[in-house]
Design an enzyme around this catalytic site. Structure first.
Site, mmCIF file in Angstrom:
data_model
loop_
_atom_site.group_PDB
_atom_site.id
_atom_site.type_symbol
_atom_site.label_atom_id
_atom_site.label_comp_id
_atom_site.label_asym_id
_atom_site.label_seq_id
_atom_site.Cartn_x
_atom_site.Cartn_y
_atom_site.Cartn_z
ATOM 1 N N HIS A 103 31.128 34.170 35.623
ATOM 2 C CA HIS A 103 31.677 32.829 35.858
ATOM 3 C C HIS A 103 30.553 31.804 36.074
ATOM 4 O O HIS A 103 29.398 32.075 35.758
ATOM 5 C CB HIS A 103 32.694 32.857 37.001
ATOM 6 C CG HIS A 103 33.662 33.994 36.867
ATOM 7 N ND1 HIS A 103 34.606 34.063 35.859
ATOM 8 C CD2 HIS A 103 33.817 35.140 37.601
ATOM 9 C CE1 HIS A 103 35.312 35.187 35.983
ATOM 10 N NE2 HIS A 103 34.846 35.865 37.023
ATOM 11 N N GLU A 141 33.763 33.564 44.089
ATOM 12 C CA GLU A 141 33.157 34.684 43.372
ATOM 13 C C GLU A 141 31.912 34.258 42.608
ATOM 14 O O GLU A 141 30.908 34.973 42.606
ATOM 15 C CB GLU A 141 34.163 35.300 42.404
ATOM 16 C CG GLU A 141 33.585 36.493 41.654
ATOM 17 C CD GLU A 141 34.414 36.930 40.456
ATOM 18 O OE1 GLU A 141 33.936 37.820 39.721
ATOM 19 O OE2 GLU A 141 35.507 36.383 40.255
ATOM 20 N N HIS A 196 30.247 41.009 39.234
ATOM 21 C CA HIS A 196 31.477 40.313 39.604
ATOM 22 C C HIS A 196 31.957 40.799 40.962
ATOM 23 O O HIS A 196 31.421 41.749 41.536
ATOM 24 C CB HIS A 196 32.580 40.599 38.573
ATOM 25 C CG HIS A 196 32.405 39.898 37.258
ATOM 26 N ND1 HIS A 196 33.196 38.839 36.863
ATOM 27 C CD2 HIS A 196 31.532 40.117 36.241
ATOM 28 C CE1 HIS A 196 32.817 38.425 35.666
ATOM 29 N NE2 HIS A 196 31.809 39.193 35.263
ATOM 30 N N GLU A 273 32.491 45.425 39.616
ATOM 31 C CA GLU A 273 33.251 44.607 40.566
ATOM 32 C C GLU A 273 32.805 45.049 41.959
ATOM 33 O O GLU A 273 33.129 46.154 42.403
ATOM 34 C CB GLU A 273 34.753 44.823 40.399
ATOM 35 C CG GLU A 273 35.318 44.412 39.040
ATOM 36 C CD GLU A 273 35.623 42.921 38.945
ATOM 37 O OE1 GLU A 273 35.185 42.167 39.841
ATOM 38 O OE2 GLU A 273 36.290 42.520 37.972
#
Length: 311
Positions: A103, A141, A196, A273
């Site tokens: 992101h 995040e 992430h 993650e």
């Protein structure tokens, strides 16, 4: 470097030295001690003027005497050998690793741009990017991903590894997910990791290691990507403070066929993650500087394990 005490009255010393050398031709190496004794006997003082050649002594020693002193001293030989030895080179020097902090901070204010469809691989398309998740307190995040990536970058660089980042700030837009894959591919990275954090159910905890079901890189790349996942699984268990996911996948592993960054890779690549930002326990780790250091250490050590084992 070992240096030698400046000696005056060279003619007398030279005579003694030559005589000693002749007398001790068969004394099994004890001549090596003679020059030091001679120097001490002529008033040498610790920390006094020193020299390693006749030029340095102002010409007090004839060249033959200087040569004899040098060649007969084991300490001098050892010192010269050490000085000539090359600096140790990291076995990882020259390796390239791609880090992909997921992101970006500008995505939320550029909804139209990140909604554009891009190739996902195998004839499929998906959105360029998303905003990512965030904790209930607003900790995002994209910020977490970037903070951890910078820590991992520093740890890898300390080992001589060249690091390529898919983004170098936390305020821009994108890049799109297909471009993120291309950055690692174009760098011919030995390993690539997308960083992430998840936004799962409140009661769920843990890390996930995502692998492509199939990548455009083929079966060899897919096998290497799985080994990279195995190596990170081991270091996450030891170092991260997180458990394997309790709510998705199997023991922390999750095959995926819908992630462009994994589908389009031609180098070993996984997505991690690093916990669930909706879970209070995981979020506490993610928000603490210590927690992020432990997570970064687990990522870096997993990558290093992969590279040193032939990855």
């Amino acid at each position: 470097m070992t240096t030698r005490t400046k000696v005056r009255r060279a003619p007398a010393i030279l005579a003694i030295l030559l005589a000693g050398t002749t007398a001790c031709a068969g004394c099994q190496g004890h001549v090596a001690g003679s020059p030091s004794a001679l120097a001490a006997g002529n008033g040498a003082k610790a920390g006094g003027p020193t020299a390693t050649s006749t030029a340095a002594t102002g010409g007090f020693l004839p060249s033959g005497a200087a040569s004899a002193l040098t060649t007969k001293s084991p300490r001098s030989i050892a010192s010269s050998t050490a000085a000539a030895a090359p600096s140790p080179v990291s076995p990882l020097a020259g390796k390239v690793v791609a880090l992909d902090p997921g992101h970006n901070g500008g995505n939320a204010s550029h909804a139209a741009e990140i909604a554009q469809l891009v190739p996902q691989g195998f004839g499929q398309y998906k959105a360029c990017d998303t905003t990512g998740t965030e904790g209930p307190d607003g900790y995002t995040e994209h910020q977490f991903n970037f903070q951890v990536a910078l820590l991992v970058e520093a740890l890898l660089q300390q080992r001589g590894i060249t690091v390529v980042m898919t983004r170098t700030d936390d305020s821009s837009v994108g890049p799109c997910v297909d471009k993120r894959a291309a950055i690692g591919n174009d760098a011919h990275a030995a390993a690539a990791v997308s960083i992430h954090a998840d936004g799962g159910p409140v009661g769920g905890r843990g890390y996930q290691l995502l692998e492509a079901v199939q990548s455009v890189g083929g079966s060899g790349v897919d096998a290497a990507s799985h080994q990279l996942a195995v190596d990170l699984h081991a270091t996450f268990d030891r170092e991260s403070g997180l458990t394997p996911s309790t709510y998705i996948g199997t023991n922390g592993y999750e095959p995926r066929d819908d992630l462009a960054g994994l589908n389009l890779t031609t180098v070993p690549k996984i997505l991690v993650e690093c916990g669930n930002m909706q879970n209070a326990d995981d979020l506490a780790i993610e928000e603490s500087a210590s927690g992020r250091r432990h997570i970064a250490g687990a990522i870096a050590d997993g990558i290093i394990t992969f590279l040193t084992s032939g990855g």
